[in-house]
Design an enzyme around this catalytic site. Structure first.
Site, PDB file in Angstrom:
ATOM      1  N   ASP A 187       0.851  -1.188   0.000  1.00 41.88           N
ATOM      2  CA  ASP A 187       0.000   0.000   0.000  1.00 41.88           C
ATOM      3  C   ASP A 187       0.889   1.241   0.000  1.00 41.88           C
ATOM      4  OD1 ASP A 187      -1.699   2.143   0.447  1.00 41.88           O
ATOM      5  OD2 ASP A 187      -3.017   1.012   1.783  1.00 41.88           O
ATOM      6  N   HIS A 192       0.312   7.847   4.026  1.00 43.37           N
ATOM      7  CA  HIS A 192       0.893   7.162   5.176  1.00 43.37           C
ATOM      8  C   HIS A 192       2.392   7.427   5.327  1.00 43.37           C
ATOM      9  CE1 HIS A 192      -2.951   5.199   5.304  1.00 43.37           C
ATOM     10  NE2 HIS A 192      -2.783   4.749   4.077  1.00 43.37           N
ATOM     11  N   ILE A 207      -0.849   9.236   8.581  1.00 49.15           N
ATOM     12  CA  ILE A 207      -1.608   8.348   9.454  1.00 49.15           C
ATOM     13  C   ILE A 207      -1.262   6.893   9.156  1.00 49.15           C
ATOM     14  CG2 ILE A 207      -3.509   9.994   9.656  1.00 49.15           C
ATOM     15  CD1 ILE A 207      -5.097   8.276   7.668  1.00 49.15           C
ATOM     16  N   GLY A 210      -5.281   1.760   7.916  1.00 46.41           N
ATOM     17  CA  GLY A 210      -6.328   1.079   8.658  1.00 46.41           C
ATOM     18  C   GLY A 210      -6.113  -0.425   8.701  1.00 46.41           C
TER      19      GLY A 210
END
Length: 284
Positions: A187, A192, A207, A210
């Site tokens: 990803d 991120h 961040i 998830g």
């Protein structure tokens, strides 16, 4: 219209071949924080090739997670990726995932739901190898601003959180570099890693993925309640309810039931802001 629900659901499934090996599994586990302490026999089940098992959440990154993004390119789906959020994830295991493998993925849009101000696209990926089915994965993709097309609202029932005190509460620290390591499993979203991109998206800093919180939570439950045996997991479902910043903590509360564990996850540094909800792990 950006989303043609009937066309998307009726479209031919997309198929692809994926392969993975022990290095992919080890890298994924390290991205979840496995290996601390490095010589702990329980951690070596995630890091040492001679003892290696596979967390079922590895299914979300096997083949670099290409099936989900391919689903967003399906006929009838034309959305702005800036408006896309990962709303929920479910994995059903048909048997334990092998450490090394080659498999065929079949991905399709299983449903499109109209939430009035948003749409929810359910992307289903079925994976099988030469010995038969391995797993089925449903990603619930929330697309802001794409509702109101007159479709079904979809299921609204949610698992109830037990009212009694949790049977176990564990804290799992998120390292400052955790997102940088986790993204190596496929990803590459700059949200991120790139502070400038994160600011454009409305966040003070990058961040955590998830799905990294998702995997960390599963590992905590396996280690705490399933004797460290990842092969006991048969199904894992969650709803993503909030963000996590690298350097924070996941506070994971667990309620044991027959053949099931209910879970909630919060970020204690931000007044226990919700991270994962409606989380259920079924097991043997």
């Amino acid at each position: 219209m950006p989303i043609d629900a009937a066309k998307a659901v009726a479209a031919e499934p997309r198929t692809a071949e994926i392969t993975w090996g022990h290095k992919d599994v080890q890298l994924y586990h390290l991205g979840l924080g496995a290996g601390t302490p490095a010589t702990d026999p329980g951690e070596l089940r995630y890091t040492l090739e001679s003892r290696l098992q596979v967390l079922p959440s590895f299914a979300t990154v096997a083949g670099a997670g290409a099936a989900m993004m391919g689903g967003l390119a399906a006929p009838g789906i034309d959305v702005d990726l800036a408006h896309v959020l990962h709303g929920g994830q479910t994995i059903e295991l048909h048997r334990p995932i092998p450490v090394e493998g080659t498999a065929r993925t079949t991905a399709r849009v299983a449903a499109v739901y109209d939430k009035t101000k948003a749409a929810v696209i359910v992307l289903r990926t079925e994976v099988a190898d030469a010995d038969g089915p391995l797993w089925t994965s449903d990603a619930q993709i929330f697309v802001r601003g794409e509702g109101g097309f007159g479709g079904q609202r979809g299921p609204s029932a949610r698992p109830e959180t037990p009212t009694r005190a949790p049977d176990h509460t564990v804290d799992r620290p998120v390292r400052e570099d955790q997102a940088l390591l986790y993204r190596l499993s496929g990803d590459w979203n700059p949200l991120h890693a790139d502070p400038e991109f994160a600011k454009l998206a409305g966040f003070d800093r990058p961040i955590l993925h998830g799905l990294c919180s998702y995997g960390m939570t599963l590992k905590a439950v396996v280690d705490t309640l399933l004797d460290g045996d990842a092969s006991r997991v048969t199904r894992y479902a969650t709803r993503f309810t909030g963000i996590v910043f690298p350097g924070e903590t996941l506070r994971i509360r667990m309620w044991r039931e027959p053949d099931r564990v209910r879970v909630t996850v919060v970020a204690p540094e931000r007044d226990e802001a919700p991270v994962l909800a409606d989380t259920v792990i079924d097991h043997r």
